[in-house]
Enzyme design. Sequence first.
Site, PDB file in Angstrom:
ATOM      1  CE  LYS A  55      -2.548  -2.700  -0.597  1.00 62.05           C
ATOM      2  NZ  LYS A  55      -2.461  -4.161  -0.570  1.00 62.05           N
ATOM      3  CG  HIS A 451     -25.208  15.846  -1.507  1.00 62.10           C
ATOM      4  ND1 HIS A 451     -25.076  15.119  -2.677  1.00 62.10           N
ATOM      5  CD2 HIS A 451     -25.112  17.158  -1.843  1.00 62.10           C
ATOM      6  CE1 HIS A 451     -24.929  15.965  -3.694  1.00 62.10           C
ATOM      7  NE2 HIS A 451     -24.941  17.211  -3.210  1.00 62.10           N
TER       8      HIS A 451
HETATM    9  P1  FAD Z   1       1.113 -14.337   7.915  1.00 58.11           P
HETATM   10  O1  FAD Z   1       0.892 -12.885   7.876  1.00 58.11           O
HETATM   11  O2  FAD Z   1       1.680 -14.996   6.713  1.00 58.11           O
HETATM   12  O3  FAD Z   1       2.032 -14.620   9.172  1.00 58.11           O
HETATM   13  C1  FAD Z   1       2.516 -15.865   9.495  1.00 58.11           C
HETATM   14  C2  FAD Z   1       3.837 -15.709  10.221  1.00 58.11           C
HETATM   15  O4  FAD Z   1       4.230 -16.984  10.710  1.00 58.11           O
HETATM   16  C3  FAD Z   1       4.977 -15.238   9.322  1.00 58.11           C
HETATM   17  O5  FAD Z   1       5.676 -14.196   9.934  1.00 58.11           O
HETATM   18  C4  FAD Z   1       5.852 -16.483   9.180  1.00 58.11           C
HETATM   19  O6  FAD Z   1       7.210 -16.131   8.994  1.00 58.11           O
HETATM   20  C5  FAD Z   1       5.617 -17.157  10.510  1.00 58.11           C
HETATM   21  N1  FAD Z   1       5.865 -18.603  10.500  1.00 58.11           N
HETATM   22  C6  FAD Z   1       5.494 -19.515   9.559  1.00 58.11           C
HETATM   23  N2  FAD Z   1       5.855 -20.760   9.935  1.00 58.11           N
HETATM   24  C7  FAD Z   1       6.473 -20.627  11.137  1.00 58.11           C
HETATM   25  C8  FAD Z   1       7.048 -21.538  12.051  1.00 58.11           C
HETATM   26  N3  FAD Z   1       7.060 -22.861  11.822  1.00 58.11           N
HETATM   27  N4  FAD Z   1       7.613 -21.053  13.180  1.00 58.11           N
HETATM   28  C9  FAD Z   1       7.594 -19.722  13.447  1.00 58.11           C
HETATM   29  N5  FAD Z   1       7.035 -18.822  12.632  1.00 58.11           N
HETATM   30  C10 FAD Z   1       6.477 -19.258  11.503  1.00 58.11           C
HETATM   31  N6  FAD Z   1      -4.438  -9.037   2.685  1.00 58.11           N
HETATM   32  C11 FAD Z   1      -5.344  -8.065   2.911  1.00 58.11           C
HETATM   33  O7  FAD Z   1      -6.349  -8.319   3.590  1.00 58.11           O
HETATM   34  N7  FAD Z   1      -5.180  -6.811   2.402  1.00 58.11           N
HETATM   35  C12 FAD Z   1      -4.114  -6.484   1.644  1.00 58.11           C
HETATM   36  O8  FAD Z   1      -3.996  -5.345   1.201  1.00 58.11           O
HETATM   37  C13 FAD Z   1      -3.148  -7.478   1.380  1.00 58.11           C
HETATM   38  N8  FAD Z   1      -2.077  -7.206   0.630  1.00 58.11           N
HETATM   39  C14 FAD Z   1      -1.140  -8.168   0.406  1.00 58.11           C
HETATM   40  C15 FAD Z   1      -0.053  -7.867  -0.406  1.00 58.11           C
HETATM   41  C16 FAD Z   1       0.910  -8.816  -0.657  1.00 58.11           C
HETATM   42  C17 FAD Z   1       2.082  -8.467  -1.537  1.00 58.11           C
HETATM   43  C18 FAD Z   1       0.799 -10.104  -0.063  1.00 58.11           C
HETATM   44  C19 FAD Z   1       1.849 -11.136  -0.297  1.00 58.11           C
HETATM   45  C20 FAD Z   1      -0.291 -10.414   0.729  1.00 58.11           C
HETATM   46  C21 FAD Z   1      -1.270  -9.460   0.960  1.00 58.11           C
HETATM   47  N9  FAD Z   1      -2.405  -9.727   1.732  1.00 58.11           N
HETATM   48  C22 FAD Z   1      -3.344  -8.764   1.939  1.00 58.11           C
HETATM   49  C23 FAD Z   1      -2.613 -11.047   2.346  1.00 58.11           C
HETATM   50  C24 FAD Z   1      -2.220 -10.999   3.831  1.00 58.11           C
HETATM   51  O9  FAD Z   1      -0.876 -10.600   3.928  1.00 58.11           O
HETATM   52  C25 FAD Z   1      -2.433 -12.352   4.471  1.00 58.11           C
HETATM   53  O10 FAD Z   1      -3.753 -12.786   4.255  1.00 58.11           O
HETATM   54  C26 FAD Z   1      -2.173 -12.285   5.967  1.00 58.11           C
HETATM   55  O11 FAD Z   1      -0.873 -11.821   6.230  1.00 58.11           O
HETATM   56  C27 FAD Z   1      -2.387 -13.641   6.605  1.00 58.11           C
HETATM   57  O12 FAD Z   1      -2.154 -13.549   7.970  1.00 58.11           O
HETATM   58  P2  FAD Z   1      -1.670 -14.790   8.824  1.00 58.11           P
HETATM   59  O13 FAD Z   1      -1.546 -14.272  10.220  1.00 58.11           O
HETATM   60  O14 FAD Z   1      -2.511 -15.954   8.566  1.00 58.11           O
HETATM   61  O15 FAD Z   1      -0.224 -15.171   8.264  1.00 58.11           O
HETATM   62  P1  NAI Z   2      -4.625 -14.768  -6.775  1.00 59.53           P
HETATM   63  O1  NAI Z   2      -5.189 -16.071  -6.444  1.00 59.53           O
HETATM   64  O2  NAI Z   2      -5.342 -13.525  -6.420  1.00 59.53           O
HETATM   65  O3  NAI Z   2      -4.352 -14.671  -8.341  1.00 59.53           O
HETATM   66  C1  NAI Z   2      -3.558 -15.588  -9.019  1.00 59.53           C
HETATM   67  C2  NAI Z   2      -3.906 -15.509 -10.493  1.00 59.53           C
HETATM   68  O4  NAI Z   2      -2.965 -16.265 -11.219  1.00 59.53           O
HETATM   69  C3  NAI Z   2      -5.282 -16.070 -10.820  1.00 59.53           C
HETATM   70  O5  NAI Z   2      -5.958 -15.151 -11.649  1.00 59.53           O
HETATM   71  C4  NAI Z   2      -4.975 -17.380 -11.537  1.00 59.53           C
HETATM   72  O6  NAI Z   2      -5.943 -17.737 -12.480  1.00 59.53           O
HETATM   73  C5  NAI Z   2      -3.652 -17.029 -12.191  1.00 59.53           C
HETATM   74  N1  NAI Z   2      -2.796 -18.167 -12.504  1.00 59.53           N
HETATM   75  C6  NAI Z   2      -2.595 -19.291 -11.761  1.00 59.53           C
HETATM   76  N2  NAI Z   2      -1.693 -20.077 -12.372  1.00 59.53           N
HETATM   77  C7  NAI Z   2      -1.307 -19.430 -13.499  1.00 59.53           C
HETATM   78  C8  NAI Z   2      -0.382 -19.723 -14.523  1.00 59.53           C
HETATM   79  N3  NAI Z   2       0.342 -20.831 -14.502  1.00 59.53           N
HETATM   80  N4  NAI Z   2      -0.240 -18.835 -15.538  1.00 59.53           N
HETATM   81  C9  NAI Z   2      -0.962 -17.677 -15.567  1.00 59.53           C
HETATM   82  N5  NAI Z   2      -1.850 -17.355 -14.601  1.00 59.53           N
HETATM   83  C10 NAI Z   2      -2.005 -18.207 -13.577  1.00 59.53           C
HETATM   84  O7  NAI Z   2      -3.151 -14.793  -6.133  1.00 59.53           O
HETATM   85  P2  NAI Z   2      -2.088 -13.648  -5.905  1.00 59.53           P
HETATM   86  O8  NAI Z   2      -2.391 -12.457  -6.735  1.00 59.53           O
HETATM   87  O9  NAI Z   2      -0.768 -14.308  -6.023  1.00 59.53           O
HETATM   88  O10 NAI Z   2      -2.347 -13.277  -4.396  1.00 59.53           O
HETATM   89  C11 NAI Z   2      -2.238 -14.268  -3.372  1.00 59.53           C
HETATM   90  C12 NAI Z   2      -3.152 -13.981  -2.231  1.00 59.53           C
HETATM   91  O11 NAI Z   2      -2.756 -12.833  -1.519  1.00 59.53           O
HETATM   92  C13 NAI Z   2      -4.573 -13.753  -2.706  1.00 59.53           C
HETATM   93  O12 NAI Z   2      -5.319 -14.880  -2.360  1.00 59.53           O
HETATM   94  C14 NAI Z   2      -5.063 -12.565  -1.975  1.00 59.53           C
HETATM   95  O13 NAI Z   2      -6.145 -12.898  -1.148  1.00 59.53           O
HETATM   96  C15 NAI Z   2      -3.892 -12.100  -1.112  1.00 59.53           C
HETATM   97  N6  NAI Z   2      -3.689 -10.686  -1.395  1.00 59.53           N
HETATM   98  C16 NAI Z   2      -4.667  -9.810  -1.029  1.00 59.53           C
HETATM   99  C17 NAI Z   2      -4.557  -8.486  -1.329  1.00 59.53           C
HETATM  100  C18 NAI Z   2      -5.668  -7.583  -0.965  1.00 59.53           C
HETATM  101  O14 NAI Z   2      -6.521  -7.972  -0.191  1.00 59.53           O
HETATM  102  N7  NAI Z   2      -5.705  -6.362  -1.489  1.00 59.53           N
HETATM  103  C19 NAI Z   2      -3.394  -7.937  -2.026  1.00 59.53           C
HETATM  104  C20 NAI Z   2      -2.457  -8.960  -2.407  1.00 59.53           C
HETATM  105  C21 NAI Z   2      -2.609 -10.262  -2.070  1.00 59.53           C
END
Ligand code: FAD
Ligand code: NAI
Length: 472
Positions: A55, A451
């Site tokens: 973000k 509004h």
């Molecule tokens: P995580 O946040 O993945 O945390 C798990 C933690 O456990 C990690 O720190 C990991 O290192 C640790 N861990 C794993 N295994 C072990 C172990 N064996 N021992 C000790 N520690 C361990 N979601 C949104 O809702 N809004 C967004 O805008 C958004 N943007 C995203 C952008 C990106 C680029 C990515 C990759 C994801 C985004 N997500 C977003 C998804 C969101 O980050 C995840 O859904 C969320 O972090 C999940 O939370 P969690 O607590 O389940 O796990």
């Molecule tokens: P995603 O599941 O959103 O999208 C993956 C895309 O890749 C799909 O459209 C799928 O059809 C396509 N795909 C799969 N295999 C492929 C292939 N071999 N070749 C071409 N296309 C292929 O997964 P993404 O974007 O990696 O995000 C992972 C997770 O992180 C999501 O589930 C999302 O919930 C979370 N996330 C949430 C955000 C938010 O809430 N704003 C921001 C970023 C991530």
Amino acid sequence: MASEQYDFDVLVIGAGPGGYVAAIRAAQLGLKTACADSRDTLGGTCLNVGCIPSKAMLHGSELYEEAHDGTLAKWGVDTGTVKLDLGQLHATRLEAVKGLTQGIEFLFKKNKIEWLKGHASFESADTVKVGDPSTGSGRTVRAKNIVIATGSSVTQLPGIAIDQERIVDSTGALELAQVPKRMVVIGGGVIGLELGSVWRRLGAEVTVVEFLDQILPGFDGDVRKEANKILKKQGFEFRLSTKVTKAERKGDTVTLTVEPAEGGKAETLEAAVVLVSIGRKPNTEGLALDKVGIEPNKRGQIETDHQFRTAVPGIWAIGDVIPGPMLAHKAEDEGIAVAENIAGETGIVNENVIPSVVYTMPEIAGVGLTEEEAREGGEVKIGKFPMLANSRAKTNREPDGFVKVIADAKTDRVLGVWMINSVAGTMIGEAAVAMEFGATSEDIAYTCHAHPTHEEALKEAAMAVTGKPIHI
Ligand code: FAD
Ligand code: NAI
């Protein structure tokens, strides 16, 4: 107070939004709590390499684009020659991450939660070793309840090795040291569109290769189509129904071989950077789940009941590691619920009302059923209102998008709300509250909305369910 047998009442494995929130709520409820994480900082994927840094990059790149493309000039803001200072943008991103991860550290101290640094793996159903698996060093702790909140990590594409330089995953794509001339994104999902937007705004030509015939699977069909149209207008190129079969790096160029998803004639695409964003997979490896008898399902997820209990008494699981959308707010709510259940209270998460937001500009958001899903369940009524007819959006020169309300034809109960507009991520909260309270479209339509606001488009879409919007 943990009983003498145990070091802790609750041990949470993983300090992401699921785990850290579970730990805080457990401590608030008087339980002696520890939280183990293998990262150097708290906050998990979300704060370190996910929601927050993405973000920051989206916000910064949006400001740059507005200054650069004449948007600000149109409002009388003369910025002179605009230059990108990418180093400063990265520094601001890192500052945001540092501030928020340290904030969790402060909350842990405040709530007397012990932070156990290291990788956690089960020794038995109530015993976990936390430490460095490569040396075998670490501390063994016993806890009455153990919450698995280990999150998820990037799904790799077979045969395409991520080097975090030219072939990157989301973490590498947050940190590129230069704006690539051309970027190919594999996967037209949330990460591909958000991080693709960042680098497009900063100057890259972005092509998205998507396996399916439309971007954003899981979203409402109208929204998917409109998002495609708007993003294309912004400069995205979409190669739909296309798969990548090979990636070869030579020097600073990556050559991708792509072909139709159904098979057919192959062609090549060249890029300075390739982003692999084809989904994420639950983190269960290295936990030694076999020692406690938990077997992940076919998708690698840990199954739980509605109270987040696994099949093994005393072991619970939440967040990305269990079924459901991989979203930070879902993980957080499950964190609160699991702690309340452990404490003997009733912790519930309504899995039917979990909003989803894509932070492109305009933002794309939805909650509840898509039109396609709702129609499978019976007769529905749809109300749609274009942002072009909303006075605030029009004044702000943000005409793209719409709001769509899906209601049950018989009861008028709102089944889903989908929207594209500049503040959709904020606006979707109102729809979620309405749905949580079982609102009808009439309830929303007859609620007085301030509004001029974008929110009036939700009211008008609700009015459109009965065919009576005012401004179209
Ligand atoms: P995580 O946040 O993945 O945390 C798990 C933690 O456990 C990690 O720190 C990991 O290192 C640790 N861990 C794993 N295994 C072990 C172990 N064996 N021992 C000790 N520690 C361990 N979601 C949104 O809702 N809004 C967004 O805008 C958004 N943007 C995203 C952008 C990106 C680029 C990515 C990759 C994801 C985004 N997500 C977003 C998804 C969101 O980050 C995840 O859904 C969320 O972090 C999940 O939370 P969690 O607590 O389940 O796990
Ligand atoms: P995603 O599941 O959103 O999208 C993956 C895309 O890749 C799909 O459209 C799928 O059809 C396509 N795909 C799969 N295999 C492929 C292939 N071999 N070749 C071409 N296309 C292929 O997964 P993404 O974007 O990696 O995000 C992972 C997770 O992180 C999501 O589930 C999302 O919930 C979370 N996330 C949430 C955000 C938010 O809430 N704003 C921001 C970023 C991530």
